[in-house]
Scaffold this motif. Structure first.
Motif: not given
Length: 407
Positions: A307-323
């Motif tokens: 993953e060069s970055f992993g934007l979906a994981a950051l979106e999940a975190m913004a919603c308060g969901t652990p990754v």
């Protein structure tokens, strides 16, 4: 006013996410264009038609628009698109003449756009900034069996030699472009991607689940493209190891329900593992719907090989969901293992299953990690990304590209 040409040749920023060849890069281009426009830059994003019903011009907001150009058949495979670059350039020049406009800088995204950007930079005599998002040599090292055309490797090297600046998301990616491609270190700027904090925010879990029709007690989520590099097989095999999986819903968001050989393979594996009543392949969904999915989940899982970055994981975190994610690439830069989720160093099911069981069995821990994840994401809005990008642009021009928002 400054005018920027963004090139996203193969990936339309307004295409539906999660389908083949649409993902984090599309979101990146879309959100960067919008934020730069808000800060006083006129932005035109040039991309090829991805749907016969696409309008020629899509207004994103004041000062930012997407322009669709003809470049080969709409259903052309990505590996064939290089041959249609001349047509794309011809269409772009024609559009420019019709608007009687000029551009002050070119920012290309992905190697195909990089080759287009080289030509435009030379013709217009303006700086060229490029962002690759993924690199062929990095992908080839990430997973046995991964294949990339030699043409891509050669073009990536050529673009890096000729470009004025290379923007990467992480220090690790900077090391890759320098070590694997002999890029000049001073050309490389690290600008982390961002997240739309207005769209991705916490919602009460029962409300999100009701909106999606979910009745199970626990929800595990994946969002992204359906391809082997994403490691979805690891998620399925780890789900099969989780205790009391019967009252759990595993959601795989992305892909196309038809003519998708990788999704067919994963569906067959799902049946083989006895998970056909647990796993749902939703197909691609509109970005506006994603907050319900992230908020419905107890854990977001991204078991990627690279993953060069992993934007979906950051979106999940913004919603308060652990990754729970692989310890690779950009994921290591914003997931604090043990605080906002878990980083797993091994690409095998058992450690993923173990971390999932810990989260699912400990609501207080899960909620604490979710709160910490949201706090971390709040520091990574697209405004910060745009500020850093404007600094990069200013370093290549006699004129400042700093924000004039509110002037």
């Amino acid at each position: 006013m400054r005018r920027l040409a963004i090139l996203s040749f193969h990936g339309c920023p307004v295409a539906r996410l999660g389908e083949k060849d649409t993902g984090g890069m599309n979101v990146y281009v879309l959100q960067l264009a919008r934020e730069l426009a808000r800060q006083g830059t006129n932005v035109d994003v040039f991309t090829r038609y991805h749907d016969p019903n696409d309008p020629k011009v899509v207004q994103l907001e004041e000062g930012a628009r997407v322009i669709h150009l003809k470049a080969g058949p709409i259903d052309a495979a990505k590996e064939d698109l290089f041959d249609f670059i001349p047509e794309f350039l011809g269409e772009l020049y024609a559009f420019q003449r019709s608007e009687d406009t000029t551009y002050d800088l070119v920012h290309s995204h992905y190697w195909l756009s990089g080759r287009v950007g080289m030509t435009l930079s030379q013709k217009w005599d303006v700086p060229h900034v490029t962002t690759f998002h993924t690199l062929a040599k990095t992908k080839l090292r990430a997973r046995v069996g991964e294949r990339e055309p030699m043409r891509r490797v050669n073009v990536e090297s050529l673009v890096m030699q000729n470009v004025d600046a290379i923007v990467v998301s992480t220090e690790e990616e900077k090391q890759d472009v320098v070590r694997l491609y002999d890029a000049v270190p001073r050309k490389v700027s690290v600008v982390p991607a961002g997240v739309d904090l207005d769209l991705f925010e916490p919602i009460e879990k029962p409300i999100a689940r009701e909106a999606l029709g979910i009745r199970e007690k626990r929800v595990i989520l994946y969002v992204g493209r359906i391809e082997r590099l994403k490691g979805i097989e690891i998620l399925l095999r780890s789900a099969a190891l989780v205790e009391d999986i019967a009252d759990t819903r595993v959601l795989i968001v992305g892909g196309h329900p038809e003519n998708d050989t990788e999704q067919d393979r994963l569906r067959a594996l799902t049946a083989e593992l006895g998970l056909q009543d647990v796993v749902t392949f939703t197909g691609a969904v509109e970005q506006a719907e994603l907050p319900n999915y992230y908020n419905a989940a107890d854990a977001f899982v991204l078991p990627s090989h690279s993953e060069s970055f992993g934007l979906a994981a950051l979106e999940a975190m913004a919603c308060g969901t652990p990754v729970v994610a692989s310890r690779v690439g950009g994921l290591k830069t914003f997931i604090d293992s043990g605080e906002t989720g878990y980083l797993v160093p091994w690409r095998c099911p058992e450690p993923f299953a173990q971390r999932l069981e810990i989260l699912l069995a400990n609501p207080e821990l899960k909620n604490a990690m979710g709160t910490a994840a949201r706090a971390k994401a709040l520091k990574m809005g697209w405004g910060h990304t745009a500020d850093r990008m404007l600094e990069c642009y200013s370093g290549l021009s006699c004129d400042s590209w700093e924000s004039v928002a509110g002037d």
